[in-house]
Design an enzyme around this catalytic site. Structure first.
Site: not given
Ligand code: E4P
Length: 222
Positions: A87
């Site tokens: 990522k």
């Molecule tokens: C995906 O991998 C993101 O890091 C994640 O969905 C972020 O979500 P949040 O808004 O719950 O932090």
């Protein structure tokens, strides 16, 4: 078997263990915030997930903010498991790293996507996945689902293969809506995934069916 991918959005090993028993998950997505809640180093956190999920796709994010550092970390992370996706944040540095890593055959996901232009740039950089955030977009007054729908239209017009992974999903209805509007995968917190299977009328109907059967004499006979 449907091609939509379901990921679990957590670094919590108990949740991963329980959710994988369902047999419907394609992998796990993590981020630094999720891993900060677990004990041990960043690498130990990710590798424990890899060990528990036996070859499933595991997303892990770089911590560096400059392209060189991102690329160095990405190559390290790529070796932590058989099916890693790196990522990268949606920044110029993340895009530069994505373009370079993709050319070397490393799968990348560009995360923190809040707009259609960002999605198009990430796709152009060769991202295997982009992660548009739904709930966090809604919280700042941008309709996250509408953004997904626009991205999906553009990708369809140009036969762009980049997968649209709906992220920051807080409930099952948003997950389903994101898929209806063109997301190709969703990542779900444990509670959201379990909540998607629940409906009080299902429980009521099941109980009434079983009550009727059990009221029959000799109901113990299968
Ligand atoms: C995906 O991998 C993101 O890091 C994640 O969905 C972020 O979500 P949040 O808004 O719950 O932090």
């Amino acid at each position: 078997m449907i091609t939509v991918k379901f990921f679990l959005d957590t670094a919590n090993l108990d949740e991963i263990k329980k959710a994988f028993e369902l047999g419907i998950l394609d992998g796990v997505t993590t981020n630094p915030a999720l891993l900060s809640k677990q004990s041990g180093s960043y690498k130990e956190g990710v590798q424990s997930i890899v060990a528990l999920t036996g070859g499933a796709i595991v997303f892990a994010e770089v911590l560096a903010t400059e392209p060189e550092g991102m690329i160095r970390e990405a190559k390290e992370i790529a070796a932590w498991g058989p099916n890693m996706v790196i990522k990268l944040p949606m920044t110029p540095a993340g895009i530069q790293a994505c373009a370079s890593l993709t050319k070397e055959g490393i799968s990348c996901a560009v995360t923190l996507i809040y707009s259609e232009p960002q999605a198009v740039v990430a796709a152009k950089a060769g991202a295997k996945y982009i992660a548009p955030f739904v709930a966090r977009a809604n919280e700042v007054g941008v309709d996250g689902i509408e953004t997904i729908s626009k991205i999906a239209q553009t990708f369809q017009s140009h036969a762009i293969q980049t997968e649209i992974l709906a992220a920051s999903v807080r409930n099952g209805h948003d997950a389903a809506k994101a898929l209806r509007c063109g997301a190709t995968s969703v990542t779900l917190p444990y509670g959201v995934l379990m909540g998607m299977m629940k409906n009080p009328v299902t429980d009521m109907t099941l109980n009434s069916f079983l009550d009727l059967w059990n009221s029959k004499s000799a109901s113990g006979v299968f």
